[in-house]
Design a protein around this motif. Sequence first.
Motif, PDB file in Angstrom:
ATOM      1  N   PHE A 255      43.067  47.705  72.750  1.00  0.00           N
ATOM      2  CA  PHE A 255      41.972  48.672  71.883  1.00  0.00           C
ATOM      3  C   PHE A 255      41.677  49.964  72.692  1.00  0.00           C
TER       4      PHE A 255
ATOM      5  N   ASP B  79      42.688  53.435  71.155  1.00  0.00           N
ATOM      6  CA  ASP B  79      41.336  54.463  71.268  1.00  0.00           C
ATOM      7  C   ASP B  79      42.139  56.036  71.457  1.00  0.00           C
TER       8      ASP B  79
ATOM      9  N   ASN C 189      37.704  52.581  61.647  1.00  0.00           N
ATOM     10  CA  ASN C 189      36.702  51.879  62.585  1.00  0.00           C
ATOM     11  C   ASN C 189      37.380  50.494  62.612  1.00  0.00           C
TER      12      ASN C 189
ATOM     13  N   LYS D  54      38.295  49.623  66.428  1.00  0.00           N
ATOM     14  CA  LYS D  54      37.536  48.749  67.130  1.00  0.00           C
ATOM     15  C   LYS D  54      37.798  47.359  67.488  1.00  0.00           C
TER      16      LYS D  54
ATOM     17  N   THR E 121      36.093  45.163  66.198  1.00  0.00           N
ATOM     18  CA  THR E 121      35.031  44.220  66.059  1.00  0.00           C
ATOM     19  C   THR E 121      34.557  44.115  64.414  1.00  0.00           C
TER      20      THR E 121
END
Length: 218
Positions: A4, A8, A82, A85, A87
């Motif tokens: 992650f 990023d 997105n 992420k 999640t």
Amino acid sequence: MDIFQYWDKMKQTSGYKHPDDLVVLRELEDDIKGDINFDFPPGPYWGPIKSAKIVLCYANPSINSPSIDTIKCKENVDVLMNQLKGTEKYPYKLNGWGKWFEQKAKSLFPDINKEQRLEQASHQMAVINLIPYASENMDNLASIANCLPSSWIAQQFLREYLIPKAKEGEILLIMCRSAHLWGLKSSHGSENIIINKTRMGFTTEVKDKVLAWRQGNL
């Protein structure tokens, strides 16, 4: 650096190539033969892979006409970005992603009412790709599958996070495609690591195992 944190770093670059992959992608252009479509946001994983109870392993994202139309809309691209992420629920409402996911959910969540199936599956199931970049087929990419730094990170995540969690009984890990490229062709003695030995869909044995596990664990 975990997967992650790694993704990023995409914020540091323009376009959809991970900065660590740039040199390698350029050096391997002759092997790739233009098969990768870099108009697509990277898809190293889709769905809530940080918390998903079922994880499906594939080679790389595929391309079709609906998905090409989908990425023409900035809002849809934002939804896909997105996903990095780890999640967000699986983006089944996006055209080009929904039909594929619907087929998987129907096979692995057959006991759930059709109206509720996609939403429930999107919160409980995630996908991880060895190569994060989209193509119409995998043929020319197999030779570079383990050459990209982003693929190394995916391999590391599989070995250091997903396989241990499966062995501990916390998740169900299903190797769906390109087991030889992932380097996972056996269950390592774990009932929670499943090798799906068919190119299309899931075998009856796999579907039965998943249903039994879900009913006992979810």
